[in-house]
Design an enzyme around this catalytic site. Structure first.
Site, PDB file in Angstrom:
ATOM      1  CB  SER A   1       2.173  92.515  62.022  1.00 14.15           C
ATOM      2  OG  SER A   1       2.753  91.603  61.110  1.00 14.15           O
ATOM      3  CG  MET A   2       4.722  88.412  66.247  1.00  9.12           C
ATOM      4  SD  MET A   2       6.488  88.402  66.674  1.00  9.12           S
ATOM      5  CE  MET A   2       6.585  89.850  67.732  1.00  9.12           C
TER       6      MET A   2
END
Length: 256
Positions: A95-96
């Site tokens: 994700s991030m």
């Protein structure tokens, strides 16, 4: 490969492996610290040294203010990690963490330094795609938490029920979403390294098509694998994920 020093602020190396052939750096998702990858390094084969990136504002760095932009994060990570990036090395980000790993790889290239031999990205749409969701990092606390719960299964109830824990956790989570939501993609040449992309079949925030679009970010080999589960499928699929990562690293780095 020399072991990491215990005093290092940015990297945690649970199982130092001085004779390892490759170092694999894990980048956490929004709101998470190094502990989210607990047990991952130990599950790797001996020829891979797993190190986990610990960002400001969490765990042993709780008193440091979290960074709020992707540019500031990458510019801090590049000099901090570079002395440890003995070739060959690889990045894994969820994700991030996938976005940070990708931009760090591009930053190293801008600085004419060696980049990762392999980039593993998980649960993140390709960076060139426009966002599908309205930003939430500037919302009020209640609105932020409620929307987070609907979109990402939210903050654990154990934290939401404890005001003191929430007070510590919320600024870092909000800062991480600022990193994600204020990032602006700047077109550059594709990377030369291999890229492997992973996703959860039930993840509404990163569809298979959005993850497959990572193929445009590399001149090297590209692979895509989808797993059962939602945005946080990695927790239930750790063994399968690490098996896939190990197989990909074997193909790239170990002669047959």
């Amino acid at each position: 490969m020399r072991p990491l020093e215990s005093a290092d602020r940015w990297l945690v190396s649970p199982r130092p492996a001085p004779e390892a052939l490759v170092q694999l750096l894990f980048f956490p998702y929004a709101g998470a610290g190094a502990s989210v990858y607990h047990g991952w390094a130990e599950a790797l084969p001996p020829w891979v040294e797993g190190s986990i990136v610990r960002l400001p504002g969490r765990e042993t760095r709780l008193r440091e203010p979290p960074l709020t932009t992707l540019r500031s994060l990458v510019r801090a990570l590049s000099p901090a990690l570079s002395p440890r990036l003995t070739e060959p090395f690889a990045f894994f980000g969820h994700s991030m963490g996938a976005l940070i790993a990708f931009e760090l790889a591009r930053q190293l290239r801008r600085e004419r330094r060696a980049g990762p031999a392999h980039l593993f990205v998980s649960a993140r749409p390709a960076p060139q795609l426009p966002p599908r969701h309205e930003p939430l990092h500037a919302l009020s606390d209640d609105e932020f938490l409620d929307l987070l719960a609907r979109r990402y299964q939210g903050v654990p109830e154990t934290i939401r029920r404890e005001p003191e824990l929430l007070k510590l956790y919320l600024p870092t989570l909000r800062a991480d979403f600022s990193v994600l939501e204020t990032a602006t993609y700047e077109p550059e040449e594709p990377l030369d390294c291999r890229v492997s992309a992973f996703g959860g079949r039930d993840d509404e925030t990163a569809t298979e098509a959005e993850i497959a679009a990572w193929c445009r970010q590399t001149r090297g080999d590209f692979s895509l694998r989808m797993f059962p589960g939602d945005h946080f499928f990695l927790h239930g699929a750790r063994t399968e994920l690490l098996d896939e990562v190990t197989e990909q690293l074997t193909r790239a780095l170990i002669p047959t």
